[in-house]
Design a protein around this motif. Sequence first.
Motif, PDB file in Angstrom:
ATOM      1  N   LEU A 245     -11.129  -0.191  -8.190  1.00  0.00           N
ATOM      2  CA  LEU A 245     -11.974   0.971  -8.470  1.00  0.00           C
ATOM      3  C   LEU A 245     -12.874   0.702  -9.673  1.00  0.00           C
ATOM      4  O   LEU A 245     -14.054   1.050  -9.669  1.00  0.00           O
ATOM      5  CB  LEU A 245     -11.091   2.193  -8.709  1.00  0.00           C
ATOM      6  CG  LEU A 245     -11.794   3.497  -9.061  1.00  0.00           C
ATOM      7  CD1 LEU A 245     -12.775   3.901  -7.981  1.00  0.00           C
ATOM      8  CD2 LEU A 245     -10.757   4.599  -9.288  1.00  0.00           C
ATOM      9  N   ALA A 246     -12.310   0.068 -10.699  1.00  0.00           N
ATOM     10  CA  ALA A 246     -13.099  -0.241 -11.890  1.00  0.00           C
ATOM     11  C   ALA A 246     -14.247  -1.186 -11.549  1.00  0.00           C
ATOM     12  O   ALA A 246     -15.371  -1.011 -12.036  1.00  0.00           O
ATOM     13  CB  ALA A 246     -12.202  -0.858 -12.957  1.00  0.00           C
ATOM     14  N   ARG A 247     -13.966  -2.161 -10.694  1.00  0.00           N
ATOM     15  CA  ARG A 247     -15.025  -3.096 -10.313  1.00  0.00           C
ATOM     16  C   ARG A 247     -16.145  -2.369  -9.569  1.00  0.00           C
ATOM     17  O   ARG A 247     -17.330  -2.611  -9.816  1.00  0.00           O
ATOM     18  CB  ARG A 247     -14.455  -4.214  -9.444  1.00  0.00           C
ATOM     19  CG  ARG A 247     -15.510  -5.241  -9.042  1.00  0.00           C
ATOM     20  CD  ARG A 247     -14.891  -6.488  -8.472  1.00  0.00           C
ATOM     21  NE  ARG A 247     -14.190  -6.242  -7.210  1.00  0.00           N
ATOM     22  CZ  ARG A 247     -13.601  -7.206  -6.508  1.00  0.00           C
ATOM     23  NH1 ARG A 247     -13.590  -8.453  -6.961  1.00  0.00           N
ATOM     24  NH2 ARG A 247     -12.995  -6.914  -5.364  1.00  0.00           N
ATOM     25  N   ALA A 248     -15.772  -1.444  -8.682  1.00  0.00           N
ATOM     26  CA  ALA A 248     -16.788  -0.685  -7.946  1.00  0.00           C
ATOM     27  C   ALA A 248     -17.614   0.184  -8.884  1.00  0.00           C
ATOM     28  O   ALA A 248     -18.835   0.312  -8.724  1.00  0.00           O
ATOM     29  CB  ALA A 248     -16.120   0.170  -6.876  1.00  0.00           C
TER      30      ALA A 248
ATOM     31  N   ILE B 179      -7.725   1.558  -1.495  1.00  0.00           N
ATOM     32  CA  ILE B 179      -9.076   1.473  -2.049  1.00  0.00           C
ATOM     33  C   ILE B 179      -9.973   0.824  -1.000  1.00  0.00           C
ATOM     34  O   ILE B 179      -9.665  -0.255  -0.480  1.00  0.00           O
ATOM     35  CB  ILE B 179      -9.113   0.622  -3.332  1.00  0.00           C
ATOM     36  CG1 ILE B 179      -8.224   1.226  -4.419  1.00  0.00           C
ATOM     37  CG2 ILE B 179     -10.552   0.466  -3.831  1.00  0.00           C
ATOM     38  CD1 ILE B 179      -8.780   2.441  -5.068  1.00  0.00           C
ATOM     39  N   GLY B 180     -11.076   1.487  -0.664  1.00  0.00           N
ATOM     40  CA  GLY B 180     -12.052   0.902   0.251  1.00  0.00           C
ATOM     41  C   GLY B 180     -11.650   0.909   1.704  1.00  0.00           C
ATOM     42  O   GLY B 180     -12.346   0.331   2.546  1.00  0.00           O
ATOM     43  N   ILE B 181     -10.526   1.559   2.028  1.00  0.00           N
ATOM     44  CA  ILE B 181     -10.033   1.569   3.399  1.00  0.00           C
ATOM     45  C   ILE B 181      -9.080   2.753   3.566  1.00  0.00           C
ATOM     46  O   ILE B 181      -8.424   3.164   2.607  1.00  0.00           O
ATOM     47  CB  ILE B 181      -9.309   0.232   3.725  1.00  0.00           C
ATOM     48  CG1 ILE B 181      -9.019   0.112   5.219  1.00  0.00           C
ATOM     49  CG2 ILE B 181      -8.059   0.064   2.882  1.00  0.00           C
ATOM     50  CD1 ILE B 181      -8.546  -1.277   5.617  1.00  0.00           C
TER      51      ILE B 181
ATOM     52  N   PRO C 278     -10.307  -8.938  -1.542  1.00  0.00           N
ATOM     53  CA  PRO C 278     -11.181  -8.795  -2.717  1.00  0.00           C
ATOM     54  C   PRO C 278     -12.663  -8.874  -2.391  1.00  0.00           C
ATOM     55  O   PRO C 278     -13.468  -8.163  -3.003  1.00  0.00           O
ATOM     56  CB  PRO C 278     -10.727  -9.963  -3.616  1.00  0.00           C
ATOM     57  CG  PRO C 278      -9.319 -10.240  -3.205  1.00  0.00           C
ATOM     58  CD  PRO C 278      -9.276  -9.979  -1.729  1.00  0.00           C
ATOM     59  N   GLY C 279     -13.015  -9.731  -1.437  1.00  0.00           N
ATOM     60  CA  GLY C 279     -14.426  -9.869  -1.095  1.00  0.00           C
ATOM     61  C   GLY C 279     -15.028  -8.597  -0.544  1.00  0.00           C
ATOM     62  O   GLY C 279     -16.232  -8.351  -0.672  1.00  0.00           O
ATOM     63  N   LEU C 280     -14.195  -7.746   0.087  1.00  0.00           N
ATOM     64  CA  LEU C 280     -14.641  -6.473   0.642  1.00  0.00           C
ATOM     65  C   LEU C 280     -14.322  -5.302  -0.283  1.00  0.00           C
ATOM     66  O   LEU C 280     -14.588  -4.153   0.045  1.00  0.00           O
ATOM     67  CB  LEU C 280     -13.984  -6.232   2.008  1.00  0.00           C
ATOM     68  CG  LEU C 280     -14.275  -7.275   3.094  1.00  0.00           C
ATOM     69  CD1 LEU C 280     -13.441  -6.985   4.339  1.00  0.00           C
ATOM     70  CD2 LEU C 280     -15.770  -7.276   3.431  1.00  0.00           C
ATOM     71  N   ASN C 281     -13.717  -5.610  -1.429  1.00  0.00           N
ATOM     72  CA  ASN C 281     -13.269  -4.582  -2.374  1.00  0.00           C
ATOM     73  C   ASN C 281     -12.304  -3.605  -1.702  1.00  0.00           C
ATOM     74  O   ASN C 281     -12.394  -2.386  -1.874  1.00  0.00           O
ATOM     75  CB  ASN C 281     -14.461  -3.830  -2.982  1.00  0.00           C
ATOM     76  CG  ASN C 281     -14.228  -3.509  -4.453  1.00  0.00           C
ATOM     77  OD1 ASN C 281     -13.367  -4.109  -5.096  1.00  0.00           O
ATOM     78  ND2 ASN C 281     -14.990  -2.580  -4.987  1.00  0.00           N
ATOM     79  N   GLN C 282     -11.362  -4.155  -0.939  1.00  0.00           N
ATOM     80  CA  GLN C 282     -10.368  -3.345  -0.227  1.00  0.00           C
ATOM     81  C   GLN C 282      -8.963  -3.725  -0.681  1.00  0.00           C
ATOM     82  O   GLN C 282      -8.672  -4.907  -0.893  1.00  0.00           O
ATOM     83  CB  GLN C 282     -10.479  -3.549   1.285  1.00  0.00           C
ATOM     84  CG  GLN C 282     -11.774  -3.052   1.892  1.00  0.00           C
ATOM     85  CD  GLN C 282     -11.839  -3.288   3.385  1.00  0.00           C
ATOM     86  OE1 GLN C 282     -10.993  -3.976   3.954  1.00  0.00           O
ATOM     87  NE2 GLN C 282     -12.850  -2.738   4.024  1.00  0.00           N
ATOM     88  N   CYS C 283      -8.119  -2.716  -0.806  1.00  0.00           N
ATOM     89  CA  CYS C 283      -6.741  -2.954  -1.213  1.00  0.00           C
ATOM     90  C   CYS C 283      -5.846  -1.847  -0.672  1.00  0.00           C
ATOM     91  O   CYS C 283      -6.200  -0.669  -0.739  1.00  0.00           O
ATOM     92  CB  CYS C 283      -6.645  -3.010  -2.744  1.00  0.00           C
ATOM     93  SG  CYS C 283      -4.965  -3.237  -3.373  1.00  0.00           S
ATOM     94  N   ARG C 284      -4.696  -2.267  -0.122  1.00  0.00           N
ATOM     95  CA  ARG C 284      -3.649  -1.325   0.267  1.00  0.00           C
ATOM     96  C   ARG C 284      -2.379  -1.732  -0.467  1.00  0.00           C
ATOM     97  O   ARG C 284      -1.987  -2.899  -0.427  1.00  0.00           O
ATOM     98  CB  ARG C 284      -3.397  -1.370   1.776  1.00  0.00           C
ATOM     99  CG  ARG C 284      -4.202  -0.381   2.563  1.00  0.00           C
ATOM    100  CD  ARG C 284      -3.836  -0.421   4.031  1.00  0.00           C
ATOM    101  NE  ARG C 284      -4.419  -1.566   4.709  1.00  0.00           N
ATOM    102  CZ  ARG C 284      -4.115  -1.927   5.941  1.00  0.00           C
ATOM    103  NH1 ARG C 284      -3.206  -1.258   6.617  1.00  0.00           N
ATOM    104  NH2 ARG C 284      -4.693  -2.966   6.497  1.00  0.00           N
ATOM    105  N   ARG C 285      -1.736  -0.791  -1.100  1.00  0.00           N
ATOM    106  CA  ARG C 285      -0.512  -1.078  -1.858  1.00  0.00           C
ATOM    107  C   ARG C 285       0.520  -0.013  -1.505  1.00  0.00           C
ATOM    108  O   ARG C 285       0.300   1.183  -1.723  1.00  0.00           O
ATOM    109  CB  ARG C 285      -0.803  -1.072  -3.355  1.00  0.00           C
ATOM    110  CG  ARG C 285       0.355  -1.487  -4.259  1.00  0.00           C
ATOM    111  CD  ARG C 285      -0.172  -1.622  -5.685  1.00  0.00           C
ATOM    112  NE  ARG C 285       0.866  -1.795  -6.677  1.00  0.00           N
ATOM    113  CZ  ARG C 285       1.370  -2.975  -7.054  1.00  0.00           C
ATOM    114  NH1 ARG C 285       0.924  -4.081  -6.484  1.00  0.00           N
ATOM    115  NH2 ARG C 285       2.284  -3.044  -8.001  1.00  0.00           N
ATOM    116  N   LEU C 286       1.633  -0.451  -0.928  1.00  0.00           N
ATOM    117  CA  LEU C 286       2.704   0.458  -0.518  1.00  0.00           C
ATOM    118  C   LEU C 286       3.877   0.337  -1.486  1.00  0.00           C
ATOM    119  O   LEU C 286       4.201  -0.759  -1.954  1.00  0.00           O
ATOM    120  CB  LEU C 286       3.168   0.143   0.898  1.00  0.00           C
ATOM    121  CG  LEU C 286       2.103   0.161   2.000  1.00  0.00           C
ATOM    122  CD1 LEU C 286       2.751  -0.075   3.360  1.00  0.00           C
ATOM    123  CD2 LEU C 286       1.324   1.476   1.990  1.00  0.00           C
TER     124      LEU C 286
END
Length: 396
Positions: A190-193, A363-365, A342-350
Motif C-alpha cells: 500500500l505504501a508503494r502504491a 492488496i490489489g486483488i 510484486p510486479g503487479l503490486n498484489q498480495c494476499r496474506r492469510l
Amino acid sequence: MNQGRLLIIGHGMAATRLLQKLVERGYEGSLTVIGAEGGVGYNRIQLTPWLAGEVSEASMDLVSDTWYREHRIYRVKQDAVASLDPAGQVTLKSGRTLPFDTAVLATGAVPRFPDLPFAPQPTIRAFRNKADGHWLKALPANQSVVVVGGGLLGLEAAWGLRALGHNVSLVHRNSHLMNRQLSAPTAAYLARAARQAGIQLHLSNELSHINADPVLTSVQLSGGETLSADVLIAAAGIAPHRQLAEDAGLAVNRGILINDQMRTSHPRIFALGECAEFNGETFGLVAPAYQQAEVLASVLCAEPAHWAPQQSTTRLKISGLDVVSHGRIDHPDARHLTLDAPGLNQCRRLHFLHDRLIGTEMIGIRTHLELYQSLIDQQTPINDARAVMLGSVRAA
C-alpha cells in the motif's frame, strides 16, 4: 412499544438507514429527524471519490427529497440539538423546542485534532462532510497539504487531494499504514502504491509544532523535518459525539452506553452508530451501524430483536488499488501464508490459528474474498491452508 413521536437526533448514514427500515416495517408513529447539514442523507463513503471527481455529488444521496414527503418524515435542517431533556423534549440551537415520546441519538463522531496549540482557521480542518469537500474543491491548484493520520480516513483524504493535483504529505505515527487493519508486510504494498501516486509518506512521525500564527505556513515533525503546509487535514481518528447524552445524564464511557437493543440508560432513549458504545467497544465503520439500524427498527416496531457485533470487512481503493482486511490480523500465535506478485503490486496474506482461518489481508486483488470471509465467520476447520489460499475449498 408505543409508536408515538419518534425523534432522531443526527442525519447521517445510520439515521438514514434507520428511517428506511422503519418505513419498510410500517412504523405508525410520527418521524422527525434533525440534522446540522442541509439536504438529504448521503453516503459519506463516497466523499473521497466525489472530491477526486470520480462521482457526482447527486449520486451520493441515499434518498430523495420526495421520499421524505411520501413517508411524512419531518426534517429539521441546518440546526442542531443544544440540550436534551430525557423527560421528552429537546431544545435546538435556534431556540425551538420539540417534544418526543422516544428519541434516538445518531450524533456520530468528531475528528481528533493534533493536541498542539494553534489558532483556529479554515485551513486546519477535517474532511468529514460535504462542506469540507466543497471547501477543498475550491482550493487553488498546487497547494501543499499535510494529512495527519495513515488509517482509513487519512489515506482517503490524501488520495482525494492528490487526485486534485495538490502536493500531499501524509504523517503517520505508526511504522506502517493502516496498522489496525494490515500487517507490516502487506502495508508495504500500500505504501508503494501511495508513493507511486505522488503522496509523500512520513511514517513513525508525529506533529511537534504547527506554525499558524497568524496563518498556517508549515508544520514540524517529531523526526525534525519541517513541511510546508497551506492546508492541514486532521484524520488521525475520531471520538464518539457523546456530549449531548452526557449533559442529559445518560450513562457514557468513551461513547454512549447501549445494550443489545441499542437502548441507553434511559428506557425511552436509544443510540446507534459512531456515537454508541457496546460492551466496551465503539464502531467507526458503516456495516455495524447498518446492522444496529436494522435491529433498532425492529425494536421500535415492537418486534423482538437483539444485536451482536459481527466481523466487519474493511475495504478501500487507493489509486485504483483494492485494499481489503477481514478478521484478525494481529494474533501473536497465528501462522501466515502469503501469495504475492510484486510486479503487479498484489498480495494476499492469510492468518491461521490452529486449524482455523482467522484473518485475511488483500492488496490489489479481491479473488476468493467471499470464501475467506465465510471461513473466518463460520470458524470452519481447515485441513489444507494452501488449498484455502487457492480457493479450492468450500465453506460449510
